[in-house]
Motif scaffolding. Structure first.
Motif, PDB file in Angstrom:
ATOM      1  N   ASP A   1       0.875  -1.144   0.025  1.00  0.00           N
ATOM      2  CA  ASP A   1      -0.022   0.093  -0.009  1.00  0.00           C
ATOM      3  C   ASP A   1       0.714   1.418  -0.013  1.00  0.00           C
ATOM      4  O   ASP A   1       0.707   2.261  -0.721  1.00  0.00           O
ATOM      5  N   LEU A   2       1.771   1.262   0.728  1.00  0.00           N
ATOM      6  CA  LEU A   2       2.827   2.407   1.054  1.00  0.00           C
ATOM      7  C   LEU A   2       3.433   2.758  -0.382  1.00  0.00           C
ATOM      8  O   LEU A   2       3.586   3.983  -0.713  1.00  0.00           O
TER       9      LEU A   2
ATOM     10  N   PHE B   1      -6.663   4.912  -0.761  1.00  0.00           N
ATOM     11  CA  PHE B   1      -6.574   3.715  -0.534  1.00  0.00           C
ATOM     12  C   PHE B   1      -7.722   3.206   0.518  1.00  0.00           C
ATOM     13  O   PHE B   1      -8.205   3.894   1.234  1.00  0.00           O
TER      14      PHE B   1
ATOM     15  N   ARG C   1      -7.058   1.074   3.192  1.00  0.00           N
ATOM     16  CA  ARG C   1      -6.511   1.268   4.610  1.00  0.00           C
ATOM     17  C   ARG C   1      -5.853   2.767   4.709  1.00  0.00           C
ATOM     18  O   ARG C   1      -5.028   2.897   3.949  1.00  0.00           O
TER      19      ARG C   1
ATOM     20  N   ASN D   1      -2.977   4.849   5.091  1.00  0.00           N
ATOM     21  CA  ASN D   1      -1.536   4.492   5.168  1.00  0.00           C
ATOM     22  C   ASN D   1      -0.560   5.657   4.748  1.00  0.00           C
ATOM     23  O   ASN D   1      -0.016   5.963   4.345  1.00  0.00           O
TER      24      ASN D   1
ATOM     25  N   PHE E   1       2.696   7.838   5.464  1.00  0.00           N
ATOM     26  CA  PHE E   1       4.254   7.537   5.340  1.00  0.00           C
ATOM     27  C   PHE E   1       4.492   7.788   6.788  1.00  0.00           C
ATOM     28  O   PHE E   1       4.445   8.405   7.558  1.00  0.00           O
ATOM     29  N   PRO E   2       5.047   6.494   7.224  1.00  0.00           N
ATOM     30  CA  PRO E   2       5.224   6.270   8.854  1.00  0.00           C
ATOM     31  C   PRO E   2       6.702   7.028   9.063  1.00  0.00           C
ATOM     32  O   PRO E   2       6.737   7.307  10.219  1.00  0.00           O
TER      33      PRO E   2
ATOM     34  N   ARG F   1      -3.387  14.675   1.529  1.00  0.00           N
ATOM     35  CA  ARG F   1      -2.169  14.224   0.813  1.00  0.00           C
ATOM     36  C   ARG F   1      -2.274  14.058  -0.843  1.00  0.00           C
ATOM     37  O   ARG F   1      -1.673  14.635  -1.553  1.00  0.00           O
TER      38      ARG F   1
END
Lengths: 361, 259
Positions: free
Chosen positions: A244-245, B91, B93, B95, B97-98, B162
């Motif tokens: 997904d990322l 999307f 889920r 998500n 960017f961590p 985003r």
């Protein structure tokens, strides 16, 4: 009627209480069994053939396991007895695993620390006879830092890039030949003994190409040794980054290479750094390839590209084989220095990973 | 600003497996088009072909045409990176960017596309996008905290911020509420109502009430049988699909008599 009813009721309450609470060993039970076992083992030591500290302790442990399980079985029943047996086994396994680690650290600390002094870290072994005290490992420290540093400079980028290829680009390549070849050779390289790698560098670079023995030749050998660990760990870490990322980065119109560089790699950075550090820690203690590529030196040589260079593992080996009290003490000092060095590197890498990697709230 | 999409004779493949066949539909600008249908019928695959994200999966390809305001986005000289800049995506889920803060998450599409922008310009984009995603008031005091620290619904709105920060013409949403609670879902649906003033929106949803609530047009996809490619059964104004569908299969699905 009423009395009969209440009597039945009382009995069933006490039965219920019994069923829920059950009968347990007293709180002091474990300690008591432990002490009794130790005491019994000591008596056996004095009176019978049981001998030595390790043997006595083993007997004590066996007595403890049998005593506690047996007592628990008669009082608490089968389930609790099995539970206690399993608990004891798990604790014992943990202790067995940790003991050598602590013992090694403790021994190195006790034997190595007395040698530590300002002089030990600032002088070389030049003109110091193996019999005399003094001297130091400055030359070896410099050698190890330079050789391992150069090896990391060569090995880490190649390893990480190979893993990026395997994870990010190989699945869509027309032919799987290149990626399966890389995977195969990485696996094979994991199993190649370090002395063989040293021999390879010796024949390829020193005999065939005519390059001089140098710290650089050693770092080439170390870099080859590092590669498989780095490729494998980086590969695993990159595979953990959710699909997904990558897709949401691509969906923003971010080009592929920037997605990998700015989203995928930073997300996996903590694991990649850990893998790189593990491989560095592994090669920092290698002795055989160093003996074949740069050999020994007793003097300071801070140029890794020219002439033999000392390193901590070869310093330890050299001092230990000299066989005098003074040199053995220096060998322990060298071992402690190597361990501390790796710990510092590891802690530093963890700090970097925390500062740059995935942020927690 | 918003553009229309025309899909003609679209077949979607994963390697040798044909997942979807013969889809022809039109998406009107400044409106919400909903894709509904059972799992595995290919609605997400169709959505992902609209911004060329489908081809990211190894072995995946399409035949047929996807036109953005008359221009074929699959013609040989079109750069998929530019297509994705024009057609954004949210999307299933959330998500974020961590490794990035809230601010960095919003500006990721701008700072990573290579063009240099001034700090002031980026600040404006951050505020505009977060306001656009109804998130500004909740996060304006903690823009430098990690995006992963927000709640699920906030994270999804951050992902929408985003996506709209790069000012796309079209916004694709792949089940954007399926991982969210009803209140967060309501927030996203309100947001969709506002966004359709400026964007063309295509939303995939399993929730038929949601399709009925937010969309002007609804497309129903179905699987004729297991192992066969999914098909577009019909596309019509949402009101008509839910009150008077043209196909028996559609009526069975929306009335729960399916399968």
């Amino acid at each position: 009627m009423a009395t009969v009813g209440s009597g039945k009721f009382e009995r069933s309450t006490s039965l219920l209480q019994d069923a829920l609470a059950g009968r347990r060993l007293p709180r002091w039970g474990v300690g008591a069994v432990g002490l009794t076992s130790l005491l019994a083992a000591y008596l056996l030591n004095v009176l019978t053939v049981v001998d030595g500290v390790a043997g006595t302790f083993l007997v004590a442990v066996l007595l403890f396991v049998i005593g506690q399980t047996g007592w628990s079985f008669t009082v608490e029943g089968r389930r609790h007895a099995v539970d206690r047996l399993a608990t004891t086994t798990v604790y014992a396994a943990f202790l067995i695993a940790v003991t050598p680690l602590v013992a090694v650290l403790g021994t190195v600390l006790v034997k190595g620390f007395p040698v530590f002094s300002a002089q030990f870290f600032t002088t070389s072994m030049r003109n110091v006879s193996p019999r005399s005290e003094g001297g130091g490992l400055y030359h070896a420290l410099i050698g190890t830092l330079e050789q391992v540093g150069l090896a990391a400079l060569i090995g880490v980028p190649i390893g990480v890039l190979a893993a990026v290829y395997l994870v990010e680009y190989a699945p869509e390549a027309k032919s799987r030949r290149l990626s399966s070849a890389i995977s195969f050779f990485v696996d094979v390289m994991t199993g190649v003994p370090s002395v063989v790698i040293g021999l390879f560098i010796y024949t390829a670079f020193i005999l065939t190409l005519g390059l001089p023995r140098s710290g650089f030749a050693a770092s080439l050998a170390l870099a080859i040794l590092m590669l498989p660990v780095i490729v494998r760990t980086t590969e695993e870490m990159l595979r953990l980054v959710p699909r997904d990322l990558r897709e949401s980065s691509l969906a923003l119109g971010i080009p592929r290479w920037k997605t990998i560089l700015k989203v995928v790699l930073p997300t996996a950075l903590g694991g990649i750094i850990t893998g790189a550090m593990l491989s560095i820690a592994r090669v920092a203690g290698e002795t055989a390839p160093l003996l074949l590529t740069t050999f020994l030196s007793q003097s300071i040589n801070s140029n890794p590209f020219k002439g033999p260079q000392a390193a901590l593992p070869t310093f330890i080996w050299d001092q230990f084989t000299s066989g005098t009290d003074a040199s053995r003490a220096r060998a322990w000092g060298g071992a402690l220095t190597l361990i501390v060095l790796i710990m510092i590197l590891y802690a530093g890498a963890k700090v970097i990973a925390r500062l740059t990697g995935a942020k927690k709230s | 600003m918003a553009k229309r999409i025309d899909v003609a004779d679209l077949d979607i493949y994963y390697g040798s497996f044909k997942a979807v066949e013969n889809v022809t539909l039109a998406v009107e600008p400044r409106s919400v088009t909903a894709f509904i249908g059972p799992s595995g019928c290919g609605k997400s695959s169709v959505l992902r072909t609209l911004n060329r994200l489908h081809e990211v999966i190894p072995g995946a390809y399409i035949t047929g045409k996807v036109l953005l305001d008359g221009e074929d986005i699959y013609s040989a000289d079109v750069d998929p990176v530019n297509v994705r800049r024009t057609i954004g995506m949210v999307f299933q889920r959330p998500n974020p960017f961590p490794t990035m803060t809230i601010r960095e998450n919003v500006t990721a599409g701008l700072t990573l596309d290579g063009a240099r922008r001034s700090k002031a310009e980026l600040e404006q984009v951050v505020e505009k996008s977060l306001r656009g995603a109804n998130l500004w008031d909740e996060v304006k005091d903690r823009l430098d905290r990690p995006g992963a620290g927000l709640s699920g619904g906030q994270q999804q709105r951050l992902c929408i911020a985003r996506a709209i920060a790069v000012e796309p013409q079209v916004l694709l949403m792949d089940e954007p509420c399926s991982a969210l609670d009803p209140i967060s879902t309501l927030a996203i649906e309100d947001l969709i109502e506002q966004l359709k003033l400026n964007f063309t929106i295509v939303i995939v949803t399993h929730n038929m009430q949601q399709a009925a609530r937010v969309s002007e047009t609804t497309a129903f996809f179905n699987l004729p049988a297991i192992g066969q490619p999914g098909r577009l059964v019909e596309i019509a104004p949402t009101e008509q699909i839910f009150s008077n569908p043209g196909e028996q299969a559609t009526e069975d699905y929306i009335s729960g008599r399916f399968g």
